[in-house]
Every structure is written in C-alpha cells, then in structure tokens.
Design a protein around this motif. Structure first.
Motif, PDB file in Angstrom:
ATOM      1  N   VAL A  14      -0.221  -2.404  -9.990  1.00  0.00           N
ATOM      2  CA  VAL A  14      -0.288  -1.011  -9.542  1.00  0.00           C
ATOM      3  C   VAL A  14       1.106  -0.511  -9.193  1.00  0.00           C
ATOM      4  O   VAL A  14       1.487   0.605  -9.562  1.00  0.00           O
ATOM      5  N   THR A  15       1.905  -1.314  -8.517  1.00  0.00           N
ATOM      6  CA  THR A  15       3.268  -0.924  -8.165  1.00  0.00           C
ATOM      7  C   THR A  15       4.095  -0.644  -9.424  1.00  0.00           C
ATOM      8  O   THR A  15       4.829   0.344  -9.486  1.00  0.00           O
ATOM      9  N   ALA A  16       3.956  -1.490 -10.435  1.00  0.00           N
ATOM     10  CA  ALA A  16       4.686  -1.284 -11.692  1.00  0.00           C
ATOM     11  C   ALA A  16       4.237  -0.001 -12.377  1.00  0.00           C
ATOM     12  O   ALA A  16       5.065   0.764 -12.891  1.00  0.00           O
ATOM     13  N   ALA A  17       2.946   0.264 -12.374  1.00  0.00           N
ATOM     14  CA  ALA A  17       2.431   1.484 -13.005  1.00  0.00           C
ATOM     15  C   ALA A  17       2.947   2.728 -12.297  1.00  0.00           C
ATOM     16  O   ALA A  17       3.190   3.753 -12.930  1.00  0.00           O
ATOM     17  N   LEU A  18       3.122   2.649 -11.001  1.00  0.00           N
ATOM     18  CA  LEU A  18       3.620   3.796 -10.241  1.00  0.00           C
ATOM     19  C   LEU A  18       5.063   4.140 -10.591  1.00  0.00           C
ATOM     20  O   LEU A  18       5.501   5.265 -10.381  1.00  0.00           O
ATOM     21  N   SER A  19       5.813   3.190 -11.119  1.00  0.00           N
ATOM     22  CA  SER A  19       7.207   3.454 -11.457  1.00  0.00           C
ATOM     23  C   SER A  19       7.356   4.136 -12.820  1.00  0.00           C
ATOM     24  O   SER A  19       8.439   4.565 -13.177  1.00  0.00           O
ATOM     25  N   SER A  20       6.265   4.253 -13.549  1.00  0.00           N
ATOM     26  CA  SER A  20       6.312   4.910 -14.852  1.00  0.00           C
ATOM     27  C   SER A  20       6.084   6.412 -14.675  1.00  0.00           C
ATOM     28  O   SER A  20       5.679   6.863 -13.605  1.00  0.00           O
ATOM     29  N   PRO A  21       6.323   7.194 -15.731  1.00  0.00           N
ATOM     30  CA  PRO A  21       6.073   8.638 -15.630  1.00  0.00           C
ATOM     31  C   PRO A  21       4.579   8.998 -15.657  1.00  0.00           C
ATOM     32  O   PRO A  21       4.220  10.154 -15.561  1.00  0.00           O
ATOM     33  N   ARG A  22       3.740   8.007 -15.773  1.00  0.00           N
ATOM     34  CA  ARG A  22       2.292   8.203 -15.835  1.00  0.00           C
ATOM     35  C   ARG A  22       1.761   8.810 -14.527  1.00  0.00           C
ATOM     36  O   ARG A  22       2.185   8.446 -13.435  1.00  0.00           O
ATOM     37  N   TRP A  23       0.841   9.728 -14.640  1.00  0.00           N
ATOM     38  CA  TRP A  23       0.195  10.312 -13.466  1.00  0.00           C
ATOM     39  C   TRP A  23      -0.703   9.282 -12.805  1.00  0.00           C
ATOM     40  O   TRP A  23      -1.343   8.476 -13.482  1.00  0.00           O
ATOM     41  N   PRO A  51      -7.656   8.662 -19.903  1.00  0.00           N
ATOM     42  CA  PRO A  51      -7.093   7.317 -20.095  1.00  0.00           C
ATOM     43  C   PRO A  51      -5.566   7.258 -20.007  1.00  0.00           C
ATOM     44  O   PRO A  51      -4.997   6.177 -19.860  1.00  0.00           O
ATOM     45  N   ASP A  52      -4.910   8.404 -20.061  1.00  0.00           N
ATOM     46  CA  ASP A  52      -3.455   8.449 -19.962  1.00  0.00           C
ATOM     47  C   ASP A  52      -2.967   8.405 -18.517  1.00  0.00           C
ATOM     48  O   ASP A  52      -1.764   8.342 -18.268  1.00  0.00           O
ATOM     49  N   LYS A  53      -3.896   8.417 -17.572  1.00  0.00           N
ATOM     50  CA  LYS A  53      -3.543   8.408 -16.151  1.00  0.00           C
ATOM     51  C   LYS A  53      -4.066   7.129 -15.507  1.00  0.00           C
ATOM     52  O   LYS A  53      -5.041   6.552 -15.968  1.00  0.00           O
ATOM     53  N   LEU A  54      -3.413   6.730 -14.445  1.00  0.00           N
ATOM     54  CA  LEU A  54      -3.834   5.546 -13.700  1.00  0.00           C
ATOM     55  C   LEU A  54      -4.713   5.994 -12.539  1.00  0.00           C
ATOM     56  O   LEU A  54      -4.267   6.752 -11.680  1.00  0.00           O
ATOM     57  N   PHE A  55      -5.949   5.552 -12.515  1.00  0.00           N
ATOM     58  CA  PHE A  55      -6.881   5.850 -11.434  1.00  0.00           C
ATOM     59  C   PHE A  55      -7.002   4.610 -10.552  1.00  0.00           C
ATOM     60  O   PHE A  55      -7.322   3.526 -11.045  1.00  0.00           O
ATOM     61  N   VAL A  56      -6.722   4.803  -9.266  1.00  0.00           N
ATOM     62  CA  VAL A  56      -6.716   3.680  -8.319  1.00  0.00           C
ATOM     63  C   VAL A  56      -7.629   4.005  -7.145  1.00  0.00           C
ATOM     64  O   VAL A  56      -7.504   5.063  -6.524  1.00  0.00           O
ATOM     65  N   TRP A  57      -8.519   3.084  -6.856  1.00  0.00           N
ATOM     66  CA  TRP A  57      -9.435   3.201  -5.722  1.00  0.00           C
ATOM     67  C   TRP A  57      -8.832   2.396  -4.578  1.00  0.00           C
ATOM     68  O   TRP A  57      -8.518   1.211  -4.746  1.00  0.00           O
ATOM     69  N   ILE A  58      -8.645   3.030  -3.425  1.00  0.00           N
ATOM     70  CA  ILE A  58      -8.030   2.339  -2.292  1.00  0.00           C
ATOM     71  C   ILE A  58      -8.938   2.459  -1.077  1.00  0.00           C
ATOM     72  O   ILE A  58      -9.190   3.570  -0.598  1.00  0.00           O
ATOM     73  N   ASP A  59      -9.418   1.335  -0.608  1.00  0.00           N
ATOM     74  CA  ASP A  59     -10.203   1.315   0.630  1.00  0.00           C
ATOM     75  C   ASP A  59      -9.207   1.368   1.782  1.00  0.00           C
ATOM     76  O   ASP A  59      -8.400   0.449   1.950  1.00  0.00           O
ATOM     77  N   ILE A  60      -9.240   2.443   2.560  1.00  0.00           N
ATOM     78  CA  ILE A  60      -8.219   2.653   3.587  1.00  0.00           C
ATOM     79  C   ILE A  60      -8.284   1.640   4.721  1.00  0.00           C
ATOM     80  O   ILE A  60      -7.311   1.485   5.456  1.00  0.00           O
ATOM     81  N   GLU A  61      -9.409   0.970   4.857  1.00  0.00           N
ATOM     82  CA  GLU A  61      -9.504  -0.055   5.896  1.00  0.00           C
ATOM     83  C   GLU A  61      -9.074  -1.418   5.352  1.00  0.00           C
ATOM     84  O   GLU A  61      -8.331  -2.142   6.004  1.00  0.00           O
ATOM     85  N   ASP A  62      -9.505  -1.749   4.137  1.00  0.00           N
ATOM     86  CA  ASP A  62      -9.081  -3.013   3.522  1.00  0.00           C
ATOM     87  C   ASP A  62      -7.592  -3.013   3.230  1.00  0.00           C
ATOM     88  O   ASP A  62      -6.955  -4.052   3.248  1.00  0.00           O
ATOM     89  N   ARG A  63      -7.040  -1.841   2.908  1.00  0.00           N
ATOM     90  CA  ARG A  63      -5.622  -1.724   2.556  1.00  0.00           C
ATOM     91  C   ARG A  63      -4.857  -0.888   3.579  1.00  0.00           C
ATOM     92  O   ARG A  63      -3.940  -0.142   3.242  1.00  0.00           O
ATOM     93  N   ALA A  64      -5.215  -1.042   4.839  1.00  0.00           N
ATOM     94  CA  ALA A  64      -4.521  -0.321   5.916  1.00  0.00           C
ATOM     95  C   ALA A  64      -3.042  -0.687   5.956  1.00  0.00           C
ATOM     96  O   ALA A  64      -2.214   0.108   6.404  1.00  0.00           O
TER      97      ALA A  64
END
Length: 139
Positions: A14-23, A51-64
């Motif tokens: 996910v961190t690597a995908a965030l560094s790309s120009p992809r939404w 499919p051209d965008k990265l969709f990420v589900w983040i549980d705010i308690e699990d990933r606080a």
C-alpha cells in the motif's frame, strides 16, 4: 479488482502504491459499525468499477497506529488522494452512485487544478496537513 484491507502483511504494498500517480480511495471505518459492514460490498464494487485506482479499506481501530490522529466524525469516511494531494476527506452517504460520482469528479482534476483546490480553503489546507495518507503511512 477488489479493495485492499490495510494490514501489516500488505503495508509495504500500500505504501508503494501511494507513491505512484495513481489515485487512492480509502474508506475509514470500524468493524463494530453496522453501516461500515454493509458498505464494504459497495466499496468493493466501486473498486471493480475503477480498476485504475487503489481502493483501501482501513479499520481505524485496528490501524490506529496509522490513522489514530485523523478526526473521523462519522462512518463511512472517505479519503481520496493522488500523490500528496488530498482531494477529499469526509463522511459520505453509503450510496454507491454518489461515491462513484465523487470519485469521477475528483479524478477529472488535473494536477494544477488539484493543487489549486488544495490551497483554496482552510478546510482543504487542513486536509493536506493532517489527512495525507502517504505521510501517515510514512511514505
């Protein structure tokens, strides 16, 4: 393609995908929230429609550890970002058509338009400072 759930096993991906120009379209929810539970299928359907965008589900308690400082007022909360520009951060109705239109509207912005919008209001400048998922993940 379905959405990813941010967890320790895919943190680097996910961190690597965030560094790309992809939404990136991130849904910030909680496991105990019934609305979030029913919205997950909708979120996955939206990921398949974009499919051209990265969709990420983040549980705010699990990933606080990642999102603990974000001011999440209600669920579901979406964060839409391209590189270090946060285009949208806020609660949305759990309606697939509204979210689809929101994603399309943000993605139509050029880099210059997005930069101008980021600076356009105090709220958007705050999103840029505090809601940058890339910065929160240490990317």
């Amino acid at each position: 393609m379905h959405s990813l759930t941010l967890d320790p096993d895919n943190f680097d991906e996910v961190t690597a995908a965030l560094s790309s120009p992809r939404w990136v379209v991130a849904c910030l929810c909680a496991a105990w929230c019934g609305t979030c539970g029913s919205y997950r299928a909708t979120f996955d359907e939206l990921a398949a429609r974009h499919p051209d965008k990265l969709f990420v589900w983040i549980d705010i308690e699990d990933r606080a550890d990642v999102v603990g400082e974000l001011d999440i007022e209600n669920f579901p909360t979406l964060l839409i970002q391209r590189q270090d520009q946060v285009a949208f951060f806020g609660t949305v109705l759990p309606d697939p058509n509204l979210t689809h239109r929101l994603v399309l509207a943000q993605a139509e912005q050029s880099a210059d338009e997005l930069a101008a919008l980021t600076a356009a209001s105090a709220e958007r400048r705050q999103w840029h400072r505090e809601c940058d998922l890339r910065a929160l993940l240490g990317g």
